[in-house]
Motif scaffolding. Structure first.
Motif, short mmCIF file in Angstrom:
data_model
loop_
_atom_site.label_atom_id
_atom_site.label_comp_id
_atom_site.label_asym_id
_atom_site.label_seq_id
_atom_site.Cartn_x
_atom_site.Cartn_y
_atom_site.Cartn_z
N ALA A 199 11.61 -3.90 6.57
CA ALA A 199 12.49 -2.46 6.21
C ALA A 199 12.65 -1.83 7.83
CB ALA A 199 11.66 -1.66 5.45
N LYS A 200 13.59 -1.03 7.63
CA LYS A 200 13.97 -0.48 9.11
C LYS A 200 12.67 0.52 9.80
CE LYS A 200 18.18 1.53 11.26
NZ LYS A 200 19.26 2.16 11.10
N SER A 201 12.09 1.03 8.87
CA SER A 201 10.95 1.76 9.25
C SER A 201 9.73 0.85 9.85
CB SER A 201 10.54 2.83 8.20
OG SER A 201 10.08 2.05 7.04
N ASP A 202 9.82 -0.37 9.45
CA ASP A 202 8.69 -1.35 9.87
C ASP A 202 8.72 -1.53 11.18
OD1 ASP A 202 7.76 -1.38 7.20
OD2 ASP A 202 8.82 -2.93 6.54
N ILE A 238 -13.73 -7.57 -3.09
CA ILE A 238 -14.03 -6.95 -1.88
C ILE A 238 -13.08 -7.40 -0.54
CG2 ILE A 238 -15.55 -6.44 0.10
CD1 ILE A 238 -17.80 -6.35 -2.27
N GLN A 239 -12.94 -8.68 -0.38
CA GLN A 239 -12.22 -9.23 0.68
C GLN A 239 -10.59 -8.93 0.26
OE1 GLN A 239 -13.59 -10.91 3.27
NE2 GLN A 239 -11.39 -10.63 4.03
N SER A 240 -10.22 -8.80 -0.76
CA SER A 240 -8.91 -8.57 -1.23
C SER A 240 -8.55 -6.98 -0.66
CB SER A 240 -8.70 -8.57 -2.69
OG SER A 240 -7.16 -8.39 -2.77
N GLN A 241 -9.45 -6.32 -0.82
CA GLN A 241 -9.28 -4.63 -0.49
C GLN A 241 -9.33 -4.51 1.09
OE1 GLN A 241 -8.50 -1.91 -1.81
NE2 GLN A 241 -8.74 -2.40 -4.05
N LEU A 242 -10.20 -5.35 1.54
CA LEU A 242 -10.32 -5.37 3.20
C LEU A 242 -9.04 -5.93 3.64
CD1 LEU A 242 -12.44 -4.87 5.32
CD2 LEU A 242 -12.86 -7.35 5.37
N ASP A 243 -8.44 -7.11 3.14
CA ASP A 243 -7.35 -7.69 3.64
C ASP A 243 -6.17 -6.59 3.72
OD1 ASP A 243 -8.51 -10.15 4.22
OD2 ASP A 243 -7.89 -10.92 2.28
N THR A 244 -5.92 -5.76 2.27
CA THR A 244 -4.89 -4.82 2.20
C THR A 244 -5.17 -3.56 3.40
OG1 THR A 244 -4.84 -4.97 -0.26
CG2 THR A 244 -4.04 -2.88 0.53
N GLU A 298 3.53 -8.46 16.19
CA GLU A 298 3.20 -7.07 17.03
C GLU A 298 4.31 -6.02 16.82
OE1 GLU A 298 5.05 -8.99 21.07
OE2 GLU A 298 3.07 -8.03 21.17
N LEU A 299 5.44 -6.32 16.31
CA LEU A 299 6.52 -5.22 16.23
C LEU A 299 6.06 -4.28 15.08
CD1 LEU A 299 9.86 -7.08 16.73
CD2 LEU A 299 8.85 -5.44 18.30
N ASN A 300 5.57 -4.81 14.20
CA ASN A 300 5.23 -3.99 12.79
C ASN A 300 4.54 -2.63 13.05
OD1 ASN A 300 4.25 -3.09 10.15
ND2 ASN A 300 4.96 -5.14 9.41
N SER A 301 5.16 -1.74 12.56
CA SER A 301 4.26 -0.46 12.88
C SER A 301 4.07 0.49 11.50
CB SER A 301 5.38 0.57 13.84
OG SER A 301 6.60 0.69 13.05
N ASN A 302 3.90 -0.27 10.53
CA ASN A 302 3.57 0.21 9.33
C ASN A 302 2.25 1.26 9.33
OD1 ASN A 302 2.74 0.94 6.59
ND2 ASN A 302 3.29 -1.26 6.02
N LYS A 303 2.68 2.50 8.96
CA LYS A 303 1.62 3.54 9.12
C LYS A 303 0.86 4.04 7.69
CE LYS A 303 4.08 5.39 12.90
NZ LYS A 303 4.94 6.45 13.62
N ARG A 304 1.09 3.30 6.59
CA ARG A 304 0.58 3.75 5.45
C ARG A 304 -0.90 3.27 5.51
NH1 ARG A 304 3.88 0.21 1.40
NH2 ARG A 304 3.67 -1.25 3.18
N ILE A 305 -1.88 4.24 5.21
CA ILE A 305 -3.25 4.12 5.42
C ILE A 305 -3.73 4.23 3.99
CG2 ILE A 305 -5.31 5.00 6.33
CD1 ILE A 305 -3.26 3.80 8.28
N GLY A 306 -3.47 5.41 3.14
CA GLY A 306 -4.00 5.34 1.81
C GLY A 306 -5.58 5.09 1.59
N ALA A 356 -6.48 -3.97 6.42
CA ALA A 356 -6.13 -4.55 7.65
C ALA A 356 -4.59 -4.39 7.74
CB ALA A 356 -6.66 -6.07 7.64
N THR A 357 -3.98 -4.84 6.74
CA THR A 357 -2.34 -4.81 6.75
C THR A 357 -2.04 -3.16 6.80
OG1 THR A 357 -2.35 -6.41 5.13
CG2 THR A 357 -0.51 -5.27 5.15
N GLN A 358 -2.66 -2.21 6.14
CA GLN A 358 -2.22 -1.13 6.39
C GLN A 358 -2.45 -0.43 7.83
OE1 GLN A 358 -4.99 0.72 3.38
NE2 GLN A 358 -3.23 0.65 1.62
N TYR A 359 -3.53 -0.92 8.46
CA TYR A 359 -3.90 -0.56 9.91
C TYR A 359 -2.71 -1.43 10.75
CZ TYR A 359 -7.30 2.91 9.46
OH TYR A 359 -8.12 4.08 8.98
N GLY A 360 -2.04 -2.42 10.35
CA GLY A 360 -1.34 -3.24 11.20
C GLY A 360 -1.69 -4.57 11.40
N SER A 361 -3.04 -4.72 11.59
CA SER A 361 -3.56 -5.98 11.95
C SER A 361 -5.20 -5.70 11.68
CB SER A 361 -3.45 -6.69 13.31
OG SER A 361 -3.99 -5.73 14.32
#
Length: 314
Positions: free
Chosen positions: A216-219, A93-99, A3-11, A101-106
Protein backbone atom coordinates in the motif's frame (compact mmCIF):
# COMPACT_ATOMS: atom_id res chain seq x y z
CA UNK A 1 11.23 -7.66 5.31
CA UNK A 2 12.62 -5.08 2.93
CA UNK A 3 14.12 -1.92 4.38
CA UNK A 4 11.64 0.45 2.70
CA UNK A 5 8.68 -0.88 4.62
CA UNK A 6 7.56 1.54 7.35
CA UNK A 7 4.52 -0.23 8.76
CA UNK A 8 3.69 1.41 12.09
CA UNK A 9 0.93 -0.88 13.36
CA UNK A 10 1.96 -2.09 16.77
CA UNK A 11 -1.28 -3.26 18.42
CA UNK A 12 -0.88 -6.37 20.53
CA UNK A 13 2.91 -6.25 20.33
CA UNK A 14 3.17 -2.94 22.10
CA UNK A 15 0.76 -4.11 24.80
CA UNK A 16 2.92 -7.15 25.42
CA UNK A 17 6.10 -5.09 25.73
CA UNK A 18 4.41 -2.68 28.12
CA UNK A 19 3.15 -5.61 30.14
CA UNK A 20 6.64 -6.92 30.85
CA UNK A 21 8.60 -3.66 30.79
CA UNK A 22 8.44 -2.67 34.46
CA UNK A 23 9.44 -6.06 35.95
CA UNK A 24 12.55 -6.08 33.77
CA UNK A 25 13.53 -2.58 34.95
CA UNK A 26 13.76 -3.92 38.47
CA UNK A 27 15.89 -6.83 37.36
CA UNK A 28 18.61 -4.28 36.59
CA UNK A 29 19.22 -4.02 40.32
CA UNK A 30 19.84 -7.75 40.56
CA UNK A 31 22.31 -7.63 37.68
CA UNK A 32 23.99 -4.60 39.18
CA UNK A 33 24.60 -6.49 42.41
CA UNK A 34 26.94 -8.93 40.70
CA UNK A 35 28.73 -6.11 38.93
CA UNK A 36 29.49 -4.08 42.05
CA UNK A 37 29.44 -6.66 44.87
CA UNK A 38 33.18 -6.32 45.52
CA UNK A 39 32.98 -2.60 46.28
CA UNK A 40 29.34 -2.62 47.42
CA UNK A 41 28.42 0.69 45.75
CA UNK A 42 26.85 1.67 42.43
CA UNK A 43 27.99 5.30 42.17
CA UNK A 44 30.01 8.06 43.81
CA UNK A 45 29.17 11.73 44.17
CA UNK A 46 32.12 13.82 45.31
CA UNK A 47 33.61 10.76 46.95
CA UNK A 48 30.35 9.85 48.72
CA UNK A 49 29.14 6.37 47.83
CA UNK A 50 25.60 5.39 46.79
CA UNK A 51 25.22 1.83 47.97
CA UNK A 52 23.54 -1.17 46.38
CA UNK A 53 21.12 -1.19 49.31
CA UNK A 54 20.05 2.41 48.59
CA UNK A 55 19.44 1.53 44.95
CA UNK A 56 17.45 -1.58 45.87
CA UNK A 57 15.36 0.40 48.35
CA UNK A 58 14.58 3.13 45.79
CA UNK A 59 13.65 0.60 43.10
CA UNK A 60 11.48 -1.32 45.55
CA UNK A 61 9.60 1.83 46.62
CA UNK A 62 9.08 2.99 43.03
CA UNK A 63 8.33 -0.31 41.28
CA UNK A 64 8.08 -3.03 43.91
CA UNK A 65 4.31 -3.10 44.36
CA UNK A 66 3.64 -2.93 40.62
CA UNK A 67 6.12 -5.68 39.82
CA UNK A 68 4.77 -7.94 42.55
CA UNK A 69 1.19 -7.35 41.40
CA UNK A 70 2.22 -8.42 37.89
CA UNK A 71 3.98 -11.54 39.17
CA UNK A 72 0.95 -12.45 41.28
CA UNK A 73 -1.53 -12.01 38.43
CA UNK A 74 0.71 -14.03 36.07
CA UNK A 75 0.91 -16.83 38.62
CA UNK A 76 -2.86 -16.81 39.17
CA UNK A 77 -3.41 -17.11 35.40
CA UNK A 78 -0.85 -19.92 35.20
CA UNK A 79 -2.52 -21.86 38.03
CA UNK A 80 -6.00 -21.32 36.59
CA UNK A 81 -4.82 -22.62 33.23
CA UNK A 82 -3.38 -25.71 34.90
CA UNK A 83 -6.64 -26.28 36.79
CA UNK A 84 -8.67 -26.11 33.58
CA UNK A 85 -6.10 -27.98 31.45
CA UNK A 86 -5.63 -24.97 29.18
CA UNK A 87 -2.32 -24.95 27.32
CA UNK A 88 -0.57 -22.89 24.66
CA UNK A 89 1.63 -24.49 22.02
CA UNK A 90 5.12 -23.32 21.11
CA UNK A 91 3.83 -22.91 17.55
CA UNK A 92 1.12 -20.48 18.70
CA UNK A 93 3.66 -18.46 20.69
CA UNK A 94 6.04 -18.31 17.73
CA UNK A 95 3.20 -17.24 15.43
CA UNK A 96 2.41 -14.29 17.70
CA UNK A 97 6.10 -13.45 17.94
CA UNK A 98 6.36 -13.44 14.12
CA UNK A 99 3.35 -11.12 13.93
CA UNK A 100 4.98 -8.88 16.52
CA UNK A 101 8.18 -8.73 14.47
CA UNK A 102 6.16 -7.83 11.37
CA UNK A 103 4.40 -5.04 13.25
CA UNK A 104 7.75 -3.57 14.27
CA UNK A 105 9.14 -3.86 10.74
CA UNK A 106 11.59 -6.72 11.23
CA UNK A 107 12.91 -9.16 13.81
CA UNK A 108 15.93 -6.90 14.30
CA UNK A 109 13.67 -3.91 15.02
CA UNK A 110 11.72 -5.96 17.57
CA UNK A 111 14.92 -7.11 19.29
CA UNK A 112 16.09 -3.50 19.41
CA UNK A 113 12.79 -2.38 20.97
CA UNK A 114 13.05 -5.16 23.54
CA UNK A 115 16.69 -4.38 24.30
CA UNK A 116 15.81 -0.74 24.97
CA UNK A 117 13.60 -2.07 27.77
CA UNK A 118 16.28 -4.49 29.04
CA UNK A 119 14.35 -7.41 27.59
CA UNK A 120 15.00 -10.36 25.30
CA UNK A 121 13.01 -12.45 22.86
CA UNK A 122 12.50 -15.03 25.62
CA UNK A 123 10.92 -12.36 27.82
CA UNK A 124 8.53 -11.52 24.96
CA UNK A 125 7.67 -15.21 24.57
CA UNK A 126 6.78 -15.47 28.26
CA UNK A 127 4.51 -12.45 27.98
CA UNK A 128 2.89 -13.82 24.82
CA UNK A 129 2.24 -17.12 26.59
CA UNK A 130 0.51 -15.35 29.48
CA UNK A 131 -1.60 -13.32 27.07
CA UNK A 132 -2.65 -16.40 25.07
CA UNK A 133 -3.54 -18.33 28.23
CA UNK A 134 -5.61 -15.35 29.39
CA UNK A 135 -7.40 -15.21 26.06
CA UNK A 136 -8.17 -18.94 26.11
CA UNK A 137 -9.54 -18.68 29.64
CA UNK A 138 -11.70 -15.60 29.11
CA UNK A 139 -13.04 -16.15 25.59
CA UNK A 140 -15.39 -19.06 26.50
CA UNK A 141 -17.06 -16.78 29.06
CA UNK A 142 -17.89 -14.08 26.49
CA UNK A 143 -21.35 -13.79 24.97
CA UNK A 144 -20.95 -12.46 21.44
CA UNK A 145 -23.95 -12.29 19.10
CA UNK A 146 -24.00 -11.99 15.31
CA UNK A 147 -25.93 -8.74 15.72
CA UNK A 148 -23.11 -7.36 17.86
CA UNK A 149 -20.52 -8.36 15.25
CA UNK A 150 -22.49 -6.70 12.44
CA UNK A 151 -22.85 -3.55 14.50
CA UNK A 152 -19.09 -3.45 15.14
CA UNK A 153 -18.41 -3.98 11.43
CA UNK A 154 -20.77 -1.14 10.49
CA UNK A 155 -18.99 1.24 12.87
CA UNK A 156 -15.51 0.22 11.71
CA UNK A 157 -16.16 -0.71 8.09
CA UNK A 158 -13.51 1.56 6.60
CA UNK A 159 -10.75 -0.16 8.55
CA UNK A 160 -11.55 -3.42 6.76
CA UNK A 161 -11.44 -2.00 3.24
CA UNK A 162 -8.54 -3.17 1.12
CA UNK A 163 -6.55 -0.11 0.06
CA UNK A 164 -5.10 0.26 -3.42
CA UNK A 165 -1.86 -1.65 -3.84
CA UNK A 166 0.99 -1.78 -6.31
CA UNK A 167 3.33 -4.65 -7.07
CA UNK A 168 6.79 -3.43 -7.99
CA UNK A 169 10.46 -4.28 -8.25
CA UNK A 170 13.31 -1.86 -7.72
CA UNK A 171 17.03 -1.49 -8.13
CA UNK A 172 18.54 0.52 -5.29
CA UNK A 173 21.78 2.42 -5.89
CA UNK A 174 23.93 4.44 -3.50
CA UNK A 175 24.79 7.24 -5.92
CA UNK A 176 23.17 8.97 -8.89
CA UNK A 177 26.08 8.27 -11.26
CA UNK A 178 25.69 4.52 -10.88
CA UNK A 179 21.90 4.89 -11.13
CA UNK A 180 22.30 6.69 -14.47
CA UNK A 181 24.60 3.91 -15.70
CA UNK A 182 22.09 1.19 -14.79
CA UNK A 183 19.16 3.13 -16.28
CA UNK A 184 21.08 3.52 -19.53
CA UNK A 185 21.73 -0.23 -19.63
CA UNK A 186 18.00 -0.88 -19.11
CA UNK A 187 17.06 1.56 -21.88
CA UNK A 188 19.47 -0.30 -24.17
CA UNK A 189 17.59 -3.54 -23.56
CA UNK A 190 19.52 -4.83 -20.56
CA UNK A 191 18.00 -7.69 -18.53
CA UNK A 192 16.27 -6.29 -15.44
CA UNK A 193 16.83 -9.33 -13.21
CA UNK A 194 20.54 -9.57 -14.05
CA UNK A 195 21.10 -5.86 -13.49
CA UNK A 196 19.19 -5.95 -10.19
CA UNK A 197 21.26 -8.88 -8.98
CA UNK A 198 24.51 -7.16 -9.99
CA UNK A 199 23.87 -3.58 -8.90
CA UNK A 200 21.03 -3.34 -6.35
CA UNK A 201 22.07 -2.48 -2.80
CA UNK A 202 18.86 -3.92 -1.33
CA UNK A 203 20.25 -7.31 -0.33
CA UNK A 204 16.83 -8.55 0.81
CA UNK A 205 15.54 -8.86 -2.76
CA UNK A 206 18.36 -8.19 -5.27
CA UNK A 207 18.66 -11.88 -6.13
CA UNK A 208 14.90 -11.93 -6.86
CA UNK A 209 15.01 -9.08 -9.35
CA UNK A 210 14.34 -6.50 -6.65
CA UNK A 211 10.80 -7.85 -6.17
CA UNK A 212 8.94 -6.00 -3.39
CA UNK A 213 5.60 -7.74 -3.83
CA UNK A 214 2.34 -5.85 -3.31
CA UNK A 215 2.30 -2.86 -0.96
CA UNK A 216 0.00 0.00 0.00
CA UNK A 217 1.10 3.59 -0.45
CA UNK A 218 1.39 4.10 3.30
CA UNK A 219 3.76 1.13 3.63
CA UNK A 220 6.65 2.78 1.82
CA UNK A 221 8.88 5.83 1.85
CA UNK A 222 6.75 8.73 0.58
CA UNK A 223 8.89 9.66 -2.44
CA UNK A 224 9.24 6.03 -3.48
CA UNK A 225 5.49 5.38 -3.09
CA UNK A 226 4.49 8.50 -5.05
CA UNK A 227 6.66 7.39 -7.96
CA UNK A 228 5.51 3.76 -7.89
CA UNK A 229 1.81 4.62 -7.78
CA UNK A 230 2.17 7.06 -10.68
CA UNK A 231 3.42 4.33 -13.04
CA UNK A 232 1.29 2.06 -15.20
CA UNK A 233 1.73 -1.71 -15.15
CA UNK A 234 4.81 -2.55 -17.20
CA UNK A 235 6.32 0.93 -16.93
CA UNK A 236 9.79 1.67 -15.56
CA UNK A 237 10.55 4.90 -13.73
CA UNK A 238 13.29 7.41 -14.18
CA UNK A 239 15.68 7.75 -11.26
CA UNK A 240 13.79 8.29 -7.98
CA UNK A 241 15.56 9.66 -4.90
CA UNK A 242 14.36 8.60 -1.47
CA UNK A 243 15.81 8.63 2.01
CA UNK A 244 17.40 5.24 1.20
CA UNK A 245 19.21 6.22 -1.98
CA UNK A 246 18.44 6.20 -5.71
CA UNK A 247 15.86 3.82 -7.16
CA UNK A 248 14.77 2.58 -10.54
CA UNK A 249 11.25 1.20 -10.16
CA UNK A 250 9.30 -1.21 -12.35
CA UNK A 251 5.58 -1.72 -11.70
CA UNK A 252 4.35 -5.25 -12.43
CA UNK A 253 0.84 -5.23 -10.98
CA UNK A 254 -1.93 -3.13 -9.43
CA UNK A 255 -4.93 -3.74 -7.18
CA UNK A 256 -7.74 -1.21 -6.83
CA UNK A 257 -9.36 -0.26 -3.54
CA UNK A 258 -11.89 -2.90 -2.50
CA UNK A 259 -14.81 -2.20 -0.18
CA UNK A 260 -15.14 -4.74 2.62
CA UNK A 261 -18.11 -7.09 2.81
CA UNK A 262 -19.14 -8.44 6.22
CA UNK A 263 -19.18 -12.09 5.10
CA UNK A 264 -15.57 -11.82 3.89
CA UNK A 265 -14.17 -10.35 7.10
CA UNK A 266 -16.47 -11.86 9.73
CA UNK A 267 -13.62 -13.82 11.37
CA UNK A 268 -11.48 -10.68 11.62
CA UNK A 269 -14.40 -8.74 13.08
CA UNK A 270 -15.03 -11.42 15.68
CA UNK A 271 -11.35 -11.41 16.65
CA UNK A 272 -11.48 -7.63 17.12
CA UNK A 273 -14.61 -7.85 19.29
CA UNK A 274 -13.04 -10.63 21.36
CA UNK A 275 -9.93 -8.50 21.92
CA UNK A 276 -12.07 -5.54 22.93
CA UNK A 277 -14.15 -7.59 25.37
CA UNK A 278 -11.08 -9.19 26.90
CA UNK A 279 -9.67 -5.72 27.56
CA UNK A 280 -13.00 -4.56 29.02
CA UNK A 281 -13.47 -7.63 31.24
CA UNK A 282 -9.90 -8.47 32.24
CA UNK A 283 -9.82 -6.61 35.56
CA UNK A 284 -13.12 -7.98 36.86
CA UNK A 285 -12.28 -11.47 35.59
CA UNK A 286 -8.90 -11.43 37.35
CA UNK A 287 -10.45 -10.11 40.56
CA UNK A 288 -12.91 -12.98 40.57
CA UNK A 289 -10.02 -15.44 40.24
CA UNK A 290 -8.21 -13.87 43.18
CA UNK A 291 -11.11 -14.97 45.37
CA UNK A 292 -10.32 -18.61 44.50
CA UNK A 293 -6.66 -18.49 45.51
CA UNK A 294 -4.88 -17.97 48.80
CA UNK A 295 -2.71 -14.90 48.18
CA UNK A 296 -0.31 -13.31 50.62
CA UNK A 297 1.17 -10.00 49.49
CA UNK A 298 3.62 -8.68 52.08
CA UNK A 299 4.03 -5.39 50.21
CA UNK A 300 0.30 -4.67 50.40
CA UNK A 301 0.22 -3.37 53.96
CA UNK A 302 -3.25 -1.86 53.68
CA UNK A 303 -5.23 -4.89 52.54
CA UNK A 304 -3.13 -7.67 54.03
CA UNK A 305 -3.58 -11.22 52.71
CA UNK A 306 -6.53 -12.75 50.92
CA UNK A 307 -7.79 -16.22 51.79
CA UNK A 308 -9.86 -18.62 49.75
CA UNK A 309 -11.37 -22.06 49.75
CA UNK A 310 -9.59 -23.18 46.60
CA UNK A 311 -8.20 -26.68 46.96
CA UNK A 312 -5.43 -25.79 44.51
CA UNK A 313 -3.61 -23.60 46.95
CA UNK A 314 -4.55 -24.57 50.46
Amino acid sequence: MNELNSNKRIGLGKKLILAIGIPLICMVAVVAYYLISKDNYVAKVGGVKISQEELNSALNKQYGATVLDTLISDKVIELEAEKKSVTVSKKAIQSQLDTLATQYGSEEALESALASNNMTINDAKKSIKTYLLTKKLIEPTLDITDSELKSYFKENKDSYNETAQVKASHILLNDKKTANTVLAKLNDGGDWDKLAKKYSQDSSNASDGGNLGYFAKSDMDEDFADAAFSLKVGETSKIVKSSYGYHIIKVTGKKATKKAEYADVKDQVREAVVEQKINDNYSSWLSSLYEDYKIENKLDKDSGSTSSTSSNNS
